[in-house]
Write an enzyme that holds these catalytic residues in place. Structure first.
Site, short mmCIF file in Angstrom:
data_model
loop_
_atom_site.label_atom_id
_atom_site.label_comp_id
_atom_site.label_asym_id
_atom_site.label_seq_id
_atom_site.Cartn_x
_atom_site.Cartn_y
_atom_site.Cartn_z
N GLY A 88 -10.97 4.26 -2.45
CA GLY A 88 -10.69 3.63 -3.74
C GLY A 88 -9.93 4.45 -4.75
O GLY A 88 -9.55 3.94 -5.80
N PRO B 124 -10.60 7.63 2.13
CA PRO B 124 -9.37 7.31 1.39
C PRO B 124 -8.35 6.57 2.25
O PRO B 124 -8.16 6.90 3.41
CB PRO B 124 -8.83 8.69 1.03
N GLY B 125 -7.75 5.57 1.70
CA GLY B 125 -6.66 4.87 2.37
C GLY B 125 -5.41 4.97 1.52
O GLY B 125 -4.49 5.73 1.80
N ARG C 265 2.04 -7.28 -0.91
CA ARG C 265 1.29 -6.94 -2.12
C ARG C 265 1.83 -7.60 -3.40
O ARG C 265 1.03 -8.09 -4.19
CB ARG C 265 1.19 -5.42 -2.29
N CYS D 233 10.54 -19.02 2.70
CA CYS D 233 10.54 -20.28 1.97
C CYS D 233 9.26 -20.47 1.15
O CYS D 233 8.44 -21.33 1.43
CB CYS D 233 10.69 -21.43 2.96
N TYR E 173 -1.19 -0.51 2.81
CA TYR E 173 -1.28 -1.96 2.73
C TYR E 173 0.11 -2.59 2.69
O TYR E 173 0.33 -3.62 2.05
CB TYR E 173 -2.14 -2.39 1.52
#
Ligand SMILES: *Cc1c(COP(=O)(O)O)cnc(C)c1O
Length: 406
Positions: free
Chosen positions: A226, A261-262, A299, A328, A357
């Protein structure tokens, strides 16, 4: 760097993800170093970027892996992560996934409900083994982040309350097939304030103390991931302050601190490159149409997330434009009101902070091939995922019998 980008695009084409592996190393060392002198494990959140080369690179530094599916556990093992550094998290684990995790002897499974605990117990019993578990506690603190990425409030689907966690630990302690060794929380993503994290640490550490008092010995204090990053002008949490808050909360307790952690590791270790197709003007509104789209980088469409976008080697007077893809959907954009000079066909745009992500959320929507991925390390570039082609996309359909339609 801009010249390098041109070369990379000539070599690999666009849309393209490019990751700076040297930066990944620096991030890993910074976080691991902040917990220097403490027992700690950095379990990289594989979902943020699951490329095998990325996981392998982190595993070589000594990182573990936080996985949320059987597929991610398989990736981690394949990439050389040691099994005793693999954690299995997630709110809905299937029986076959639990079976696989137990068979592979990973470090522990993070449980998210009482029902799940019973399932894990039952499966461990089948194998006549003790399942190492940890319980995800929902400390009910407001992480002050985007509601879609907040996870630590009772209104979110994640974890269990302090009271039910306590009941679960007591049950697990008595069970022959469960071994409660960890405690876990993860209150949200892109956190930029330390106070909610410190508060959650305090609440969960108190729970550890009350468990110790009834002879339940927790060994792993898993503070989740996070940690926020800079996309725009965010002021982020200093890793030293973060480490200090965690270690102070668990003062007097003998625990291994686990981080997951990412985004922290990957977001600013990656960029997304896309080429301009057209400029177009709808009335007053200026659009720059590019060959990258929401299927490549979701995102912006999903969370209205901001990514800084810059033109490569194109100067001139700037004006505001929406950067949009060919998909589209009106929601298909990479940036809104981006300051850009007039762009020509095949000019390159860099979309920053795209390492986390990004590719992992990409899809084949509109039958678009997913991007290639490239690693940069020590001044060299390496292809780490080939660009998908049409044949890759239809393979599983072509493998099916079509005679029923003739
Ligand atoms: C998504 C997730 C992470 C990683 O979150 P980041 O914000 O990318 O650091 C860590 N732990 C769990 C349980 C998660 O679901």
């Amino acid at each position: 760097m801009s010249l390098d980008i041109k070369t990379l695009v000539e070599k690999y084409n666009t849309p393209l993800y490019v990751y700076d592996f040297d930066n990944i190393t620096r991030r890993y060392e910074e976080l691991k170093g902040a917990f220097d002198g403490k027992k700690s494990l950095v379990a990289y959140a594989v979902k943020s970027n699951s490329n095998l080369a990325v996981i392998r690179h982190l595993a070589k530094q000594g990182a573990g892996a936080d996985c949320v599916s059987i597929g991610e556990i398989k990736r981690a093992l394949k990439a050389g992560v040691e099994r005793y550094k693999i954690i299995f998290s997630g709110v809905g684990k299937r029986d076959d996934e639990i079976r696989y995790a137990l068979k592979e002897q990973i470090l522990f499974i993070n449980l998210e409900s009482e029902a799940e605990m019973k399932r894990v117990e039952m499966i461990a019993k089948e194998f006549d083994m003790e399942a190492r578990i940890s319980i995800r506690v929902n400390p009910n603190v407001d992480p002050k982040t985007h509601p879609y990425i907040s996870t630590g409030l009772h209104e979110n689907k994640f974890g269990v309350s302090i009271d039910s966690a306590k009941r679960m630990y007591i049950y697990a302690k008595k069970s022959k097939n469960l071994n409660p060794i960890g405690i876990h929380f993860h209150i949200g993503s892109q956190l930029t304030e330390l106070a909610p994290i410190a508060e959650a640490c305090g609440i969960v550490a108190d729970l550890v103390r009350s468990l110790n008092a009834i002879d339940i010995d927790i060994k792993f204090f898993d503070v989740g991931g996070g940690l926020g990053v800079v996309y725009d002008s965010e002021v982020t949490i200093k890793t030293e302050a973060y480490a200090l808050a965690v270690t102070q909360a668990i003062k007097g307790l003998d625990l291994t601190i686990v981080n997951e952690p990412g985004r922290y590791m990957m977001a600013n270790s990656g960029i997304f490159l896309t080429k301009v197709l057209y400029e177009k003007q709808n009335g007053e509104k200026r659009f720059v149409v590019v060959d990258g789209a929401m299927n490549d980088l979701l995102r912006p469409s999903l969370y209205s997330a901001y990514h800084k976008i810059e033109a490569v080697q194109r100067d001139g007077e700037k004006s505001l434009a929406d950067v949009v893809g060919p998909v589209c959907e009106s929601g298909d954009f990479l940036g809104k009101d981006v300051e850009l000079p007039i762009m020509n066909h095949n000019d390159i745009l860099v979309v920053h902070s795209a390492g986390a992500y990004g590719f992992t959320m990409s899809s084949n929507y509109n039958t678009r091939n997913r991007s290639a991925e490239v690693a940069l390390m020590g001044g060299e570039d390496y292809l780490i995922r080939q660009r998908e082609n049409f044949q890759d996309q239809i393979r599983l359909e072509e493998a099916c019998d079509t005679s029923w339609q003739s």
